[in-house]
Design an enzyme around this catalytic site. Structure first.
Site, PDB file in Angstrom:
ATOM      1  N   GLY A 141       0.807  -1.208   0.000  1.00 39.68           N
ATOM      2  CA  GLY A 141       0.000   0.000   0.000  1.00 39.68           C
ATOM      3  C   GLY A 141       0.842   1.260   0.000  1.00 39.68           C
ATOM      4  N   ASP A 142       1.935   1.245   0.755  1.00 45.51           N
ATOM      5  CA  ASP A 142       2.854   2.387   0.775  1.00 45.51           C
ATOM      6  C   ASP A 142       3.476   2.589  -0.603  1.00 45.51           C
ATOM      7  OD1 ASP A 142       2.336   2.234   3.539  1.00 45.51           O
ATOM      8  OD2 ASP A 142       4.070   0.931   3.834  1.00 45.51           O
TER       9      ASP A 142
END
Length: 301
Positions: free
Chosen positions: A250-251
């Site tokens: 997600g990052d």
């Protein structure tokens, strides 16, 4: 310039154990040490894509100094606040037939350290980007995300929020440039289970009505959806590949989106670069390299 804040960074100590037995002495077959934390992950992937950025946050003790050294070796600028007491946490990740994690607590963050960070943020200029990502330590007020956005309000700074629950919801009235919930987190805000694209788009538009400019929703193996401030809706399945590590995906998506948008000024490009960055990290043992991301991008476009 892009700035990232990691309120509770960590050293990720990863050990691979081929035949783990609980309650017995086990020996690792290999191990690695990485600088961790959601903002730091974003900084790392941005740097891998050739985008200069500055990592901010709090560090303490010998583990904090190690994180500073590791970021410097990676070529990432830092403006970290060093705490007088405690030590930056160590997160132990045991990879065997099942994956087990033990996350450290992290140091107490006194008010004077918070003020030191806020003073550093005062130097941001119009057109800069600020990524605030992840949970916060118990010693920080629940309002810290909102407080920072209020302090920086009206200065033309583009703020990205990757958080959950009230941390995210409390920032919406300050019109963040981008929010990135996953579909479970977005559904929880509205008390719903989101199972298809139409429902995700509906809830994303409601988040825009509450203030968010762009809403990027990750869907794990089902790809992602972007509802952009210019009225665009983009959806895609992820590139094909074998998922070996979900940590940091997600990052990486946030980093890819920012890199794509800064490079092109186009939301469609940003969406696909974000999707490919998240996938490339999921397909890798560590955070994806720039080459891995761009290879997937060329294939999916």
């Amino acid at each position: 310039m892009i700035y990232t804040i990691t309120f509770n960074p960590a050293i990720d100590y990863i050990m691979y154990v081929e035949d783990y037995n609980s309650g017995a002495v086990n020996r690792a077959s290999s191990e690695k040490v990485l600088a961790g934390g959601k903002g730091i992950n974003v900084s790392t992937v941005l740097k891998n894509l050739g985008v200069e950025n500055t990592a901010m946050g709090f560090v303490a003790g010998f583990t904090g100094r190690q994180i500073e050294d590791m970021l410097a070796e990676s070529g990432i600028r830092t403006e970290l606040v060093e705490l007088k007491d405690g030590m930056t946490r160590i997160n132990v990740k045991l990879k065997a037939s099942e994956e087990t994690e033990i996350n450290g607590c992290g140091p107490e963050i006194p008010q004077e350290a918070v003020e030191a960070l806020l003073q550093k943020l005062d130097s941001l200029k119009e057109g800069d980007y600020l990524v605030m990502a992840g949970s916060i330590p118990q010693s920080l007020p629940d309002s810290i995300y909102r407080d920072i956005m209020e302090r920086l309000g009206g200065r033309g700074i583009n703020i990205i929020v990757d958080a959950t629950g009230e941390l995210l919801e409390n920032t919406l009235s300050y019109k963040p440039f981008l929010i990135k919930p996953n579909h479970h987190e977005l559904g929880e805000i509205f008390g719903r289970t989101l199972s298809d694209t139409d429902e995700i788009v509906e809830c994303a538009k409601k988040m825009q009505e509450r203030g968010a400019r762009n809403v990027l929703v990750s869907r794990a193996g089902k790809g992602a959806v972007l509802v952009s401030e210019d009225g665009g809706v983009y959806e895609s399945l992820p590139p094909e590949g074998k998922v070996v590590n979900s940590t940091g995906a997600g990052d990486s998506m946030v980093a890819g989106f920012l890199a794509g948008y800064i490079e092109s000024g186009d939301y469609e490009t940003a969406f696909f670069m974000g999707l490919c960055a998240g996938s490339a990290s999921a397909f890798s043992e560590e955070l994806a390299t720039g080459a891995q991301i761009r290879t997937l991008y060329e294939k999916i476009r």
